[in-house]
Design a protein around this motif. Structure first.
Motif, short mmCIF file in Angstrom:
data_model
loop_
_atom_site.label_atom_id
_atom_site.label_comp_id
_atom_site.label_asym_id
_atom_site.label_seq_id
_atom_site.Cartn_x
_atom_site.Cartn_y
_atom_site.Cartn_z
N ALA A 236 0.82 -1.21 0.00
CA ALA A 236 0.00 0.00 0.00
C ALA A 236 0.86 1.26 0.00
N ALA A 237 2.10 1.16 0.48
CA ALA A 237 2.99 2.32 0.53
C ALA A 237 4.03 2.31 -0.58
N GLU A 238 3.95 1.31 -1.49
CA GLU A 238 4.95 1.22 -2.56
C GLU A 238 4.78 2.36 -3.54
N LEU A 239 5.88 2.95 -3.97
CA LEU A 239 5.87 4.10 -4.87
C LEU A 239 5.93 3.66 -6.32
N GLU A 240 5.34 4.47 -7.19
CA GLU A 240 5.42 4.21 -8.63
C GLU A 240 6.79 4.61 -9.17
N ARG B 39 16.66 -1.37 -4.59
CA ARG B 39 15.55 -2.32 -4.73
C ARG B 39 15.73 -3.53 -3.83
N ALA B 40 16.97 -3.91 -3.55
CA ALA B 40 17.21 -5.06 -2.67
C ALA B 40 16.88 -4.73 -1.22
N SER B 41 17.20 -3.52 -0.79
CA SER B 41 16.93 -3.14 0.60
C SER B 41 15.52 -2.61 0.81
N SER B 42 14.86 -2.15 -0.26
CA SER B 42 13.49 -1.63 -0.18
C SER B 42 13.31 -0.65 0.97
N PRO B 43 14.08 0.43 1.00
CA PRO B 43 13.98 1.36 2.13
C PRO B 43 12.77 2.28 2.00
N ASN B 44 12.41 2.92 3.10
CA ASN B 44 11.43 3.98 3.03
C ASN B 44 12.16 5.26 2.61
N GLY C 118 7.24 7.32 1.11
CA GLY C 118 6.72 6.02 0.71
C GLY C 118 7.83 4.99 0.79
N CYS C 119 7.62 3.82 0.18
CA CYS C 119 8.60 2.74 0.21
C CYS C 119 8.95 2.32 -1.21
N LEU C 120 10.20 2.01 -1.42
CA LEU C 120 10.63 1.45 -2.70
C LEU C 120 10.22 -0.01 -2.78
N GLY C 121 9.86 -0.44 -3.97
CA GLY C 121 9.47 -1.82 -4.20
C GLY C 121 10.09 -2.36 -5.47
N PRO C 122 9.83 -3.61 -5.79
CA PRO C 122 10.41 -4.20 -7.00
C PRO C 122 10.01 -3.50 -8.28
N SER C 123 8.81 -2.91 -8.32
CA SER C 123 8.33 -2.27 -9.54
C SER C 123 8.52 -0.76 -9.54
N THR C 124 9.16 -0.20 -8.52
CA THR C 124 9.36 1.24 -8.46
C THR C 124 10.40 1.68 -9.47
N ARG C 125 10.07 2.68 -10.28
CA ARG C 125 11.02 3.23 -11.24
C ARG C 125 11.84 4.33 -10.55
#
Length: 208
Positions: free
Chosen positions: A69-73, A97-102, A131-138
């Protein structure tokens, strides 16, 4: 700040709201939180608390939300007065992307002497402040101190009138430079401009 509701045990993403200035929820990624009785405290860096309008011993509400829900685009990061190659940028993206930090506005990441700062981000097509970084965050990297080469041809047409506006091409070139410098000053960049003047000469053809 003292949360009004405690978060359960286990990895989670927490959104804290209740800043003096309405700047949206502050998203934090936490590993685990042991349940306790009474009020609990949340410690933040002074710069982060100031950015979101939070003060010492202020009551806030802590809500546990799923990381998705907090993942960024997308996230935009800027750097200046340093050189980052494509390999360096690729390495940064893999590490992030590996650490997925806020992340939040003006947060600084550093590695191997290089520093990048978060300048913007979006979630659900809306601009947000954290927000938070995720696998699909550009992730986009932009330099605030790039080397720019501008080529200007010095020719007879430079002193001729531009038909639609009545201006000289030389005046239009100078106006373009003034507008560009004003734009750079407004966005706070320090690019290095090299103006290259060139011309063509036609030599007379000798008689055979």
């Amino acid at each position: 700040a003292s949360p009004s509701s405690s978060s359960p045990t286990g990895p989670a993403t927490a959104a804290a709201t209740g800043g003096a200035e309405d700047r949206g929820a502050l998203v934090l990624r936490v590993g685990s939180a042991a349940p306790g009785k009474g009020s609990q405290g949340v410690s933040l860096l002074a710069a982060t608390a100031s950015l979101f309008g939070l003060s010492s011993r202020q009551s806030v509400e802590v809500i546990v939300v799923p990381a998705a829900a907090a993942e960024l685009e997308w996230v935009e990061m800027v750097f200046r007065d340093q050189y980052l190659s494509r390999g360096d940028i690729w390495y940064w993206m893999q590490q992030l992307r590996a650490s997925s930090p806020n992340v939040y506005l003006r947060k600084v990441f550093g590695h191997a002497g290089a520093r990048v700062e978060v300048s913007g981000m979006a979630r659900d097509s809306d601009m947000v402040s954290c927000g938070c970084l995720g696998p699909s965050t550009r992730v986009s990297f932009r330099s605030q101190s790039a080397s720019v080469f501008l080529l200007l041809q010095v020719s007879q047409e430079l002193w001729e009138t531009h038909t639609p506006t009545g201006e000289l091409y030389l005046d239009r070139a100078l106006a373009f430079l003034a507008t560009m410098f004003e734009r750079w000053r407004a966005v706070g960049v320090s690019h290095n401009l090299s103006l290259v003047l060139f011309a063509r000469c036609f030599a007379p053809v000798p008689d055979p």
